[in-house]
Design a protein around this motif. Structure first.
Motif, PDB file in Angstrom:
ATOM      1  N   TYR A 277       9.455 -29.949  21.781  1.00  0.00           N
ATOM      2  CA  TYR A 277       8.100 -30.383  21.807  1.00  0.00           C
ATOM      3  C   TYR A 277       7.338 -30.328  20.303  1.00  0.00           C
ATOM      4  O   TYR A 277       7.950 -29.604  19.525  1.00  0.00           O
ATOM      5  N   SER A 284      -2.790 -32.035  20.432  1.00  0.00           N
ATOM      6  CA  SER A 284      -1.986 -32.458  21.676  1.00  0.00           C
ATOM      7  C   SER A 284      -0.547 -32.252  21.886  1.00  0.00           C
ATOM      8  O   SER A 284       0.141 -32.321  20.539  1.00  0.00           O
ATOM      9  N   ARG A 286       3.381 -33.197  22.919  1.00  0.00           N
ATOM     10  CA  ARG A 286       4.373 -33.961  23.825  1.00  0.00           C
ATOM     11  C   ARG A 286       5.730 -33.806  23.433  1.00  0.00           C
ATOM     12  O   ARG A 286       6.077 -32.938  22.434  1.00  0.00           O
ATOM     13  N   THR A 373      -3.824 -24.504  25.239  1.00  0.00           N
ATOM     14  CA  THR A 373      -4.631 -25.382  26.174  1.00  0.00           C
ATOM     15  C   THR A 373      -3.863 -25.196  27.397  1.00  0.00           C
ATOM     16  O   THR A 373      -2.757 -24.783  27.638  1.00  0.00           O
ATOM     17  N   GLU A 375      -2.590 -27.635  29.210  1.00  0.00           N
ATOM     18  CA  GLU A 375      -1.311 -28.396  29.278  1.00  0.00           C
ATOM     19  C   GLU A 375      -0.199 -27.682  28.467  1.00  0.00           C
ATOM     20  O   GLU A 375       0.952 -27.754  29.091  1.00  0.00           O
ATOM     21  N   LEU A 376      -0.693 -26.962  27.364  1.00  0.00           N
ATOM     22  CA  LEU A 376       0.564 -26.142  26.346  1.00  0.00           C
ATOM     23  C   LEU A 376       0.930 -25.067  27.624  1.00  0.00           C
ATOM     24  O   LEU A 376       2.149 -24.899  27.564  1.00  0.00           O
ATOM     25  N   ALA A 378       1.166 -24.945  30.775  1.00  0.00           N
ATOM     26  CA  ALA A 378       1.948 -25.463  31.681  1.00  0.00           C
ATOM     27  C   ALA A 378       3.341 -25.635  31.110  1.00  0.00           C
ATOM     28  O   ALA A 378       4.382 -25.349  31.768  1.00  0.00           O
ATOM     29  N   ILE A 379       3.695 -26.113  29.934  1.00  0.00           N
ATOM     30  CA  ILE A 379       4.936 -26.231  29.334  1.00  0.00           C
ATOM     31  C   ILE A 379       5.509 -24.889  29.141  1.00  0.00           C
ATOM     32  O   ILE A 379       6.693 -24.548  29.252  1.00  0.00           O
TER      33      ILE A 379
END
Length: 970
Positions: A277, A284, A286, A373, A375-376, A378-379
């Motif tokens: 990633y 953000s 990805r 975050t 989002e992070l 969750a990864i």
């Protein structure tokens, strides 16, 4: 006072050097105009008899040659000479700590420590901690009359450090009148500007018995950044001609660039692409983009990656001011006092890559970090942390802001030792020099502060703070893995500024200003030399001519002290732990030289002279050393002269090699006892037995993936290096072709007991590859933990290496009338036949052939053409260096089998052209001139930018222009 009119033209004709500017007739002097004081000594011999020639090849760079190049600092100019390597240039001098802007000369690629630099035949103070290597950029360009370069062992004549030869700067010894010189320059790419201002004045006094002259010279250049010179040019994988893939060129930066946003992996393997990633500039996250060719090593055509070139500095910011003075006074017809003085102040500022978190030592971010975050999170999942690799550009580039002050004074007397009727000449002098350096290590990361701020959490009110601010017992040991950092100190915790590293520009300026510090390092060097010589150019007469003899004594003391910042000493900064160091040595020497004419005026023997020299030295570090030389000079007739010499040279270890201290270092090591590595050994059976003797099983596996820690540094028990060299050649100056000369000389140099430090990998390998078992120094320097893994290595300087090189020097010059003016041609070339480096001299089969590799060109040459007519003078020069392999021992066939390469397997030749024209306005003292360097704007080969040892062969500045004037007041 009467003076002996022995001009440089005579020396040039005798030695056969390429210096057409000096090829002019000497004036004839009557007997009453001759005195014993004024003599000319050619570099390579202490005997000044005009019937004695240099036994070794001598190349000359004249004042006119220097002016024709437009060079404002002489160091880079010297590296274009065929005999000298590009080890230190303005562009690559920042490769080592504290050397930015320093130009140390390297003859035959044998190392700066084996090249002796002299000023007017005497030693010059060094410019780098622990060494005697001279910064030739300090030599004022306008004060130089000529530079003489002699290659081959010259230790018998000049002492230690002259293993590969001597570079002797002949500076002005007197001057009458006043002159101003101004030059301004600019480049076509990047706005690289240069300036030179100098003023020289001198006068006679006391009825012309005395002379005093002074000069002040200031030169400066602006920094040149890669992005200004080459824009966004970047290469991840470069086309390999004939390889499996031939479309791997990625110019102009590629499509996707992550300058400093960071990347991480949630898989077990850091290169596990499906789980890689990256952070976008806004923070953000990805998946990392991999498009086109890809493999397990991370190579791709269109991908997310860092572009370090955008932070690459090609030329440092550099300023130099040098004040020079000379004075002389004739006490009588037979005795003269003289003085030489120089003071130089240099300021250089250079920048290099920012601090970073690498794959081996990444930035570790805990699961509860305040900047993670949803989002992070969750990864990351249930993992307790992620390891982020990142170039921390937003924290500022690391750099060095350096001030150097160098001073040198010489007081001496010369003359006739026993009166006017005596043939004995004396020269006694005292020489003192010192260098003081103060270096600010810019943006030097304070590691405890950085990792304390990186460990950011939210307090009870939801405010982002450092963990240590709410938990006094918190440690950053987990973040630094096993690097040994413990609890955060109360002082650091109280002032801690939390920050994020997720995204480009994430690190706040306030945080960067807090965890970056400027540490101070200081260096002090001194040199004291006292000596005297007696020479007699007519000791007694033989049938073939007079015997010449010279002898002398010398005492020298060198000191060096490097004082580092307490933070750097303690290893608290991004720099490795670097201790302060210092030391000194004394040496007492006595030398003698003789030249004996054996035959003269016979068929095929116009003259035949043999010579010899010897030197005995006694060091308080390595004890006694001896050097010698034998030489032959055979003039067949007026047109052809043969010459040759054989010599034994020595080099005592320097202060840094003996007393530089041992400092922390890191390096990747593939454990040679890993079961997969044993078959790759030179003798797998020997390695297997030795690994078993260490207590390791046959199935042992190397599980250490980070860089191995260890110590590197000095060794007070070193011995002197020894060398052997010989040269043989001829000088052809045909009487039927006036103004023409041709020289060719073969040379060979071998060095044994060379001082070197094995790498960590070599230390580990030699421990278990020794046929005599594991009772050796390499095993003692390779420590293993209880589970058998390599835990620590020590690599110190040792007399273990050897170097062998040979080649041919060719020089041609011709000057002739043309169209009412004078045409001058001058070619100097060197062909290196071989260059073999033996890391371990006891194993002659383990050699690296460096010849025809980057930085070791097979051919190197300069061609100059000049034309003068009336008040006009035009010069054209061409610099050439042949290309070669970028990596020793790698062939095109090898690259075909492994086409995914960062670089192509070879680099092409470099050919660069310069021109200059001048016009002197009659009866005004004013000369106007202008020039262009790199006339055709030639670029270096792909991915070579002049910042490395080998790539410095190429001109990376591009086309540049300069204009200037010289004005003689009276």
């Amino acid at each position: 006072m009467n003076r002996k009119l022995l001009t440089t033209a005579v020396c040039t004709a005798l030695v056969g050097v390429v210096a057409p500017a000096y090829a002019q007739q000497a004036e004839t002097a009557s007997n009453e105009d001759v005195t014993k004081i004024e003599t000319v000594t050619v570099t390579g011999s202490r005997i000044s008899n005009p019937n004695v020639v240099s036994p070794s090849p001598v190349s000359v760079l004249t004042a006119e040659d220097i002016k024709a190049t437009g060079a404002i600092n002489i160091g880079d100019l010297l590296t274009t000479m065929p005999q000298l390597a590009t080890t230190f240039t303005m562009g690559n001098s920042g490769r080592f700590i504290g050397t930015a802007g320093v130009a140390m000369q390297d003859l035959r690629n044998l190392g700066t420590s084996r090249t002796l630099v002299l000023v007017n035949g005497r030693r010059m103070i060094g410019s780098s901690a622990g060494t005697t290597a001279v910064d030739t950029n300090l030599i004022p360009a306008d004060w130089v009359e000529r530079v003489e370069v002699i290659t081959g062992g010259a230790s018998a004549v000049y002492g230690a450090d002259a293993v590969s030869g001597v570079v002797n700067f002949i500076l002005k010894k007197k001057y009458e009148g006043a002159q101003a010189h101004v030059q301004l320059g600019d480049s076509q790419h990047g706005g690289f500007k240069e300036r030179l201002f100098s003023l020289t004045a001198g006068t006679n006094f006391a009825d012309d018995r005395g002379n005093v002259a002074v000069s002040i010279e200031h030169s400066q250049q602006d920094p040149l950044w890669f992005k200004d010179r080459f824009g966004k040019e970047a290469y991840r994988t470069v086309r390999t001609p004939g390889g499996e893939f031939d479309s791997l060129l990625l110019p102009n930066g590629g499509s996707y660039i992550v300058p400093s946003g960071g990347s991480f992996s949630v898989g077990a393997n850091a290169f596990d692409r499906p789980n890689r990633y990256v952070f976008d500039p806004n923070g953000s996250v990805r998946k990392q983009r991999f498009t086109g060719l890809s493999d397990a090593n991370g190579n791709c055509v269109d991908c997310d990656r860092s572009d370090g070139n955008q932070q690459l500095l090609l030329q440092p910011d550099y300023k130099r001011t040098t004040f020079s003075s000379v004075a002389s006074f004739d006490l009588s017809q037979d005795h003269r006092l003289y003085f030489e003085g120089m003071y130089s102040k240099v300021h250089s500022k250079s920048f290099f890559s920012p601090a970073f978190g690498s794959t081996g030592n990444p930035h570790r971010i805990a699961r509860d970090n305040a900047y993670i975050t949803p989002e992070l999170a969750a990864i990351i999942g249930a993992r307790p942390f992620i390891d982020v690799t990142r170039n921390d550009v937003d924290a500022g580039l690391r750099g060095e802001d350096t001030d150097r002050q160098t001073a040198r004074v010489v007081f001496g007397a010369e003359g006739s030792a026993f009166g006017s009727e005596s043939n004995w000449l004396y020269d006694v002098s005292v020489n003192y020099g010192r260098t003081h350096e103060r270096r600010r290590n810019l943006n030097n990361r304070h590691m405890e502060r950085f990792y304390a701020g990186l460990d950011a959490v939210k307090d009870a009110s939801g405010k982002i703070v450092c963990r240590s601010q709410i938990d006094p017992n918190a440690t950053n040991r987990a973040l630094l893995r096993n690097q040994g950092y413990g609890e955060v100190s109360p002082e650091v915790a109280a002032n801690c500024i939390p920050f994020s590293i997720f995204g480009d520009g994430a690190i706040s300026p306030a945080a960067a200003n807090w965890f970056n510090v400027s540490t101070i390092s200081k260096t002090r060097l001194t040199q004291f030399v006292a000596g005297g010589s007696l020479t007699n150019n007519s000791l007694f007469e033989l049938k073939a001519g007079p015997v010449s003899f010279g002898t002398g004594v010398e005492y020298r003391r060198e000191t060096s002290q490097a004082i580092n910042d307490p933070l750097d000493i303690a290893g608290e900064t991004f720099l490795n732990a670097i201790p302060s160091s210092g030391g000194s040595y004394d040496v007492q020497e006595i030398w003698a030289e003789v030249a004996v004419p054996l035959l003269a005026d016979l068929p095929a023997i116009k003259s035949l002279t043999i010579g010899g020299a010897g030197r005995y030295s006694k060091y308080d570090t390595v004890g006694s050393t001896r050097a010698w030389r034998y030489n032959l000079d055979w003039a067949i007739n007026d047109s052809l002269r043969l010459r040759g010499n054989m010599s034994a040279a020595v080099r005592a270890p320097g202060i840094d090699e003996l007393f530089g201290g041992q400092s922390q270092n890191f390096g990747f090591v593939d454990d040679p006892c890993d079961s997969a590595e044993i078959p790759n050994a030179k003798d797998p059976g020997v390695r297997a037995r030795n690994c078993a003797a260490l207590g390791l099983p046959a199935t042992f596996t190397d599980e250490f993936s980070a860089t191995n820690e260890g110590l590197s540094g000095s060794n007070p028990d070193l011995d002197a290096e020894t060398g052997r060299s010989w040269t043989a050649g001829f000088v052809f100056t045909p009487t039927f072709l006036e103004g023409f000369g041709f020289n060719a000389d073969y040379w060979e140099i071998k060095i044994e007991n060379a001082i070197s430090a094995p790498t960590f990998q070599e230390t580990a390998d030699h421990c278990v590859d020794s046929p005599s078992g594991i009772d050796n120094i390499y095993c003692r320097n390779t420590q293993r933990s209880a589970d058998g893994q390599i835990s620590f290595l020590t690599s110190t300087n040792q007399n273990i290496s050897a170097i062998e090189t040979d080649g041919v020097d060719i020089a041609v010059y011709y000057s002739h009338d043309l169209w009412g003016g004078r045409m001058r041609w001058d070619l100097n070339a060197t062909k290196v036949l071989s260059y073999n480096n033996f890391p371990f001299q006891e194993d002659p089969e383990d050699a690296t052939d460096e010849n025809k590799t980057l930085g070791f060109p097979e051919w190197k040459a300069t061609l100059r053409a000049g034309y003068s007519r009336d008040n006009w003078d035009v010069n054209w020069s061409t610099r050439f260096a042949s290309g070669g392999l970028r990596t020793p021992g790698v062939t095109n066939a090898g690259f075909k089998s492994n086409p995914r390469q960062i670089n192509v397997y070879s680099a092409g030749s470099g050919v660069f052209h310069d021109m200059r024209g001048s016009y002197t306005i009659k009866d005004t003292g004013l000369q106007l001139y202008a020039g262009i360097t790199n006339v055709f704007d030639s670029d270096p080969p792909v991915n070579l930018y002049g910042t490395g040892f080998g790539s410095a062969l190429y001109d990376v500045i591009g086309r540049a222009y300069y204009v200037g004037f010289n004005y003689k007041f009276f």
